[in-house]
Design an enzyme around this catalytic site. Structure first.
Site, PDB file in Angstrom:
ATOM      1  N   ASN A  52       4.851   7.309  -0.324  1.00 40.91           N
ATOM      2  CA  ASN A  52       4.437   6.520   0.646  1.00 40.91           C
ATOM      3  C   ASN A  52       5.392   5.251   0.917  1.00 40.91           C
ATOM      4  OD1 ASN A  52       2.114   7.779   2.197  1.00 40.91           O
ATOM      5  ND2 ASN A  52       1.132   7.511   0.255  1.00 40.91           N
ATOM      6  N   ARG A  75      -6.622   6.007  -0.828  1.00 43.23           N
ATOM      7  CA  ARG A  75      -7.002   7.378  -0.662  1.00 43.23           C
ATOM      8  C   ARG A  75      -5.638   8.206  -0.910  1.00 43.23           C
ATOM      9  NH1 ARG A  75      -5.351  12.213   1.514  1.00 43.23           N
ATOM     10  NH2 ARG A  75      -4.893  11.068   3.467  1.00 43.23           N
ATOM     11  N   CYS A 104       3.948  13.081  -3.134  1.00 41.93           N
ATOM     12  CA  CYS A 104       3.769  14.478  -2.697  1.00 41.93           C
ATOM     13  C   CYS A 104       3.675  15.436  -3.830  1.00 41.93           C
ATOM     14  CB  CYS A 104       4.867  15.088  -1.706  1.00 41.93           C
ATOM     15  SG  CYS A 104       4.589  16.739  -1.094  1.00 41.93           S
TER      16      CYS A 104
END
Lengths: 303, 303
Positions: A247, A13, A238
């Site tokens: 991440n 996700r 981002c």
């Protein structure tokens, strides 16, 4: 030392939602299956937001209809409003995650809401999940710094955590959305949030944008945190820092924790294989993981 | 919080010695000048080993003759035997660094000596430096794990540290030569070395091969260590792990420490500029730094 640390895999996700390669649904299901084979038992797989804004997540209903339900895995869906919450519940998500924003600037740019507005919205939609006995968690985004406003007051993070807990969040995550946390600050913010929400479980979400993610995870684990977000291959950035790494990679986190004797339930070699598959076949572009490149501690591979 | 942490810049020696781009002497001096401009006051610049084995360091005498001596910088030369020590002293090094090896396998492969032999050698050559009142330091290599032998007993590291201190090392460094340290182990090894050599200053040398370097530095600083090795741009690998990332990048270390309020005396923006210069002009190949890519905390740049 065999303290368990739970890894929440966010690759399918949070990892994929901003990836330039729009992964087809069948490949996503393959990815999810490989993660389960590697030992993942809790993961973000769906996002019930406007598909025009996040086209990579447009197949979330389909994903939830097709993920394996017989392997003991808890699937998490993201919902940011009432309509999203309704969809998440209807598709059978095991948990729903909501995002409060800790700072005006990012809140305005990312979800067009102030911190107070996101907290008030959670009050309203959490009850929908409570009615169906589905657990809800809250991630407080930009909890360590905002790209527009700069420093984020620790008190504001604590206040939002208290509100999340009172509205029924079973878990509260602090999100270092732009990768500016430092481990000393992690320790302080974990203490402040724990004081404000003593009964909620804490989860930490770090980006490795400035190489600090594992230092922050070490500080969090030392502060007693038992749940860590990570993304296979380190995928997912981002949108406000397009060139930067996002991440922290699951295999890097698992490597460090196993090397120190912690138990994550994840098979490091299979997670590394999955990251390499992701790079070569799943996404077909380079990924940011370091352990996928270097491998684990050499003698462990040799033995 | 304005505790000072001393950064020892190792780029011009440890960084360049294995780099595929053989940097000409004039460019090295430019690199050294840029590092001084960025605030570095202690750095490795020379290696007095066999130039046939380490051709990138063949100009070490020339480098020492030409570095600026009026800017308050301490220059460190590496010496692994008596002949090297003689050269280091004759060229005017402000400090000489010697390497003891903590494990047989790496010792055999890297310098054809056992741990005991490296310790005995230091006993003999340290006196040469003492005679000229030049400080000597000892780096204990593979102090956290060996690529051939696997785990390295903590007691052996402590014993070597004790021998280094008794032979007159003013500073002892633990080197994570292949990047397998974890922060919990850092804490334990720092405590063991401090007990074995209570009067020696401690320095820590980490590679970011598996993404753990900043976590290890955080653990070291929390354990009271005040001196950290780092390499501008993260240059410098290990010849036994050719594909992997090597030294932790100076700008990444400085970013994390400054973000938490420590004082390194280094200007982060100028160090980032130097890393970018290194990538674009000094070496002309990609480097591993993350802060050079992402920049510091956004609002600090904006203000």
């Amino acid at each position: 030392m065999s303290r368990p640390i739970e890894i929440v895999e966010v690759g399918p996700r949070d990892g994929l939602q901003n990836d330039p390669a729009l992964m087809p649904t069948g490949v996503k299901l393959d990815f999810i299956g490989r993660l389960i084979d590697a030992g993942v038992r809790r993961m973000e797989v769906a996002s019930f937001v406007n598909p025009k804004l996040v086209p990579a997540m447009a197949d979330s209903d389909d994903i939830m209809a097709r993920v394996p339900r017989d392997r003991g895995v808890k699937y998490i869906g993201l919902a940011l409003n009432e309509r999203g919450m309704r969809r998440a519940l209807d598709t059978g998500c095991d948990e729903v995650n909501f995002v409060m924003v800790a700072s005006q600037g990012f809140g305005k740019a990312n979800q067009n809401a102030t911190p107070e507005e996101t907290a008030a919205l959670f009050d309203r939609i959490a009850v929908l999940a409570h009615d169906e006995k589905v657990p809800v968690s809250v991630t407080i985004s930009v909890a360590f710094g905002d790209p527009f406003d700069g420093e984020v007051p620790i008190d504001r993070v604590a206040i939002l955590a208290g509100r999340a807990a009172r509205a029924g969040a079973m878990e509260i995550a602090l999100g270092d959305t732009i990768g500016v946390a430092n481990p000393w600050d992690v320790r302080d913010r974990v203490a402040a949030v724990r004081a404000a929400a003593p009964d909620a479980r804490l989860r930490l979400h770090f980006h490795n944008t400035r190489n600090t993610a594992l230092a922050n995870i070490y500080a969090a684990v030392e502060a007693g945190v038992d749940v860590i977000d990570a993304s296979c291959g380190g995928i997912g950035g981002c949108p406000f820092a397009p060139k930067a790494t996002g991440n922290v990679a699951t295999e890097d986190v698992v490597y460090m924790l196993h090397r120190a004797g912690f138990d994550t339930g994840i098979d490091l070699d299979r997670m590394i294989e999955t990251a390499r598959w992701l790079e070569a076949e799943g996404l077909k572009h380079p990924i940011a993981s370091m352990v996928a490149k270097a491998g684990g501690f050499p003698t462990r591979r040799a033995s």
